[in-house]
Design a protein around this motif. Structure first.
Motif, short mmCIF file in Angstrom:
data_model
loop_
_atom_site.label_atom_id
_atom_site.label_comp_id
_atom_site.label_asym_id
_atom_site.label_seq_id
_atom_site.Cartn_x
_atom_site.Cartn_y
_atom_site.Cartn_z
N ASP A 1 63.94 -27.87 -53.38
CA ASP A 1 64.68 -28.88 -52.47
C ASP A 1 66.08 -28.63 -53.14
OD1 ASP A 1 65.27 -30.35 -50.11
OD2 ASP A 1 64.81 -32.20 -51.06
N VAL B 1 60.77 -23.00 -50.28
CA VAL B 1 62.02 -23.82 -50.35
C VAL B 1 61.87 -24.94 -48.76
CG1 VAL B 1 62.70 -22.02 -51.82
CG2 VAL B 1 62.75 -21.53 -49.15
N SER B 2 63.02 -25.61 -48.99
CA SER B 2 63.64 -26.16 -48.18
C SER B 2 64.93 -25.42 -47.00
CB SER B 2 64.34 -28.21 -48.72
OG SER B 2 64.88 -27.92 -49.35
N ASP B 3 65.40 -26.25 -46.38
CA ASP B 3 66.09 -25.85 -45.39
C ASP B 3 67.40 -25.68 -45.69
OD1 ASP B 3 66.17 -28.25 -44.15
OD2 ASP B 3 66.34 -27.87 -42.08
N ASN B 4 67.17 -26.23 -46.85
CA ASN B 4 68.65 -26.85 -47.42
C ASN B 4 69.02 -26.22 -49.12
OD1 ASN B 4 67.34 -29.06 -48.88
ND2 ASN B 4 68.87 -30.01 -48.93
N LYS C 1 69.65 -23.59 -52.20
CA LYS C 1 71.12 -22.01 -51.78
C LYS C 1 70.41 -21.75 -53.54
CE LYS C 1 74.66 -25.36 -50.71
NZ LYS C 1 74.05 -24.72 -49.03
#
Length: 131
Positions: free
Chosen positions: A91, A110-113, A115
Motif C-alpha cells: 500500500d 497491491v492497493s490502487d495507490n 507506486k
C-alpha cells in the motif's frame, strides 16, 4: 505468519539496522517448521519500502557498500527461497530494494495507490539485489 516493516522515520528505508532485523527474521522463518504462509507488509502508511537509505549509505566506505548490497541480495534470495507461499501486501511506494523484495515473493497484492520503481534503471545500472 505476518512480517511487518515498521521503520517509519525512514519510510522503511533499508538502513543497516533494518537489514540486520530482516536477516534475523529470515533465519527465524527458516527455523519455523510450523510456518504455512508468510505475508510481508508495512505498518507505515503510504509506503511499503523506499529502498536503500541513501543518507546512511553516503557515509559508508566502498567495502561497506559492497557488504551491504551483498546482504540485500542475500535477503532477496532468502525471500525467493522460502519454502511456503510468500505474499507481499503493498500500500504505497515500493522503490528500489523494496520492490526487489516484493518481486522475490510468490504473490504481490497491491492497493490502487501503489507506486513501483527501480530508480537504478535511470542510471543504466542493475538493481542492487539483482532481482
Amino acid at each position: 505468519m505476518v512480517l511487518s516493516l515498521n521503520h517509519g522515520k525512514g519510510v522503511n528505508a533499508l538502513c543497516q539496522a533494518l537489514v540486520a532485523q530482516l536477516s534475523q527474521c529470515l533465519s527465524d522463518i527458516y527455523a519455523d517448521n510450523s510456518l504455512r504462509v508468510l505475508i510481508m507488509r508495512s505498518t507505515v502508511s503510504g509506503v511499503f519500502c523506499a529502498g536503500a537509505d541513501l543518507k546512511e549509505r553516503a557515509f559508508m566506505a566502498d567495502p561497506e557498500i559492497e557488504a551491504f548490497v551483498a546482504k540485500l541480495k542475500s535477503i532477496a534470495d532468502g525471500i525467493a527461497d522460502i519454502p511456503v507461499p510468500t505474499i507481499v501486501a503493498m500500500d504505497g511506494a515500493a522503490i528500489g530494494g523494496g520492490l526487489e523484495f516484493a518481486l522475490a515473493a510468490d504473490i504481490r497484492v497491491v492497493s490502487d495507490n501503489v507506486k513501483l520503481g527501480l530508480s537504478e534503471t535511470k542510471l543504466a545500472i542493475i538493481p542492487g539485489a539483482g532481482i
